[in-house]
Design an enzyme around this catalytic site. Structure first.
Site, PDB file in Angstrom:
ATOM      1  N   VAL A  63       0.826  -1.210   0.000  1.00  0.00           N
ATOM      2  CA  VAL A  63       0.000   0.000   0.000  1.00  0.00           C
ATOM      3  C   VAL A  63       0.861   1.261   0.000  1.00  0.00           C
ATOM      4  O   VAL A  63       0.527   2.244  -0.658  1.00  0.00           O
ATOM      5  CB  VAL A  63      -0.959  -0.019   1.211  1.00  0.00           C
ATOM      6  CG1 VAL A  63      -1.686   1.318   1.348  1.00  0.00           C
ATOM      7  CG2 VAL A  63      -1.974  -1.146   1.056  1.00  0.00           C
ATOM      8  N   GLU A  64       1.975   1.232   0.700  1.00  0.00           N
ATOM      9  CA  GLU A  64       2.820   2.423   0.795  1.00  0.00           C
ATOM     10  C   GLU A  64       3.559   2.748  -0.493  1.00  0.00           C
ATOM     11  O   GLU A  64       3.657   3.908  -0.882  1.00  0.00           O
ATOM     12  CB  GLU A  64       3.848   2.248   1.926  1.00  0.00           C
ATOM     13  CG  GLU A  64       3.264   2.300   3.328  1.00  0.00           C
ATOM     14  CD  GLU A  64       2.789   3.692   3.702  1.00  0.00           C
ATOM     15  OE1 GLU A  64       3.049   4.657   2.956  1.00  0.00           O
ATOM     16  OE2 GLU A  64       2.147   3.820   4.758  1.00  0.00           O
TER      17      GLU A  64
END
Length: 221
Positions: free
Chosen positions: A79-80
């Site tokens: 996600v990052e």
């Protein structure tokens, strides 16, 4: 076959996600900073979950060293940064786990008995970034979120704290940390999840919890 396709689809939809710059503030007065929502393809070759094979050993080693769920590390990286080690946000969150040197990086350094903070070059090194990011997750779980009993609830709390700080999350329950933890322990994981969706003051926190949880579930298939 359908399960594998569904897993890969969910991961690809989440690939390259890192939020608009937000400075987190946790109980100890530090936190991480997120990057912009950048479309960054994962580095090849990848395994069936979309995790670059080259990073598996780093993730496995860090998970073992700090007692952190390996899949949680992978989901946060997904996600990052979408597994791109060179992502840098406008507020200088760097690398796979989007660590800001002066906050989460400094905390992780201190935990490891080192002074100062990591350099941008260090944070772009996948091995260093994963080690420091996982150390920071350990700090969240063993110190700032200590006392939360249910493992699933602790995972949710860790995800929210990673993006917006443990203090902001705990204050949605009480300004007193002990009272907040007691109230959390009276909830089911589902009730905690819904509480964050409805009560957290930072709009990115509920979205981030959903995204990392979705990635985590896809990788657990």
């Amino acid at each position: 076959m359908k399960t594998k396709i569904g897993c890969l689809t969910a991961i690809l939809l989440l690939s390259g996600c890192a939020k608009d710059p937000q400075t987190a503030s946790n109980i100890s007065g530090s936190g991480t900073t997120r990057g912009g929502w950048l479309k960054t393809p994962p580095q090849a070759p990848v395994n069936r979950t979309g995790t670059p094979v080259a990073y598996n050993d780093y993730i496995r080693q860090a998970a073992s060293n700090y007692g952190v769920d390996e899949t949680l590390i992978k989901a946060i990286i997904q996600v990052e940064s979408g597994f791109n080690p060179n992502v840098v946000s406008t507020s200088n969150a760097v690398g796979l786990m989007q660590l800001k040197a002066s906050t989460a990086g400094r905390d992780a350094y201190r935990m490891k008995g080192r002074n100062g903070q990591p350099s941008s070059r260090e944070l772009k090194d996948p091995a260093v970034n994963i080690d420091l990011g996982t150390a920071y997750i350990n700090i969240l779980q063993s110190q700032q979120l200590a006392g939360i009993n249910n493992p699933q609830t602790l995972r949710y709390a860790t995800i929210v704290s990673y993006v917006n700080g443990a203090g902001a999350m705990l204050r949605t329950f009480s300004s007193d940390k002990r009272v907040a933890v007691n109230r959390i322990n009276q909830m089911s994981p589902d009730e905690f999840y819904q509480h964050i969706q409805k009560k957290h003051p930072a709009p990115q926190a509920p979205r981030y919890l959903w995204k990392v949880t979705t990635a985590y579930q896809a990788m657990s298939q």
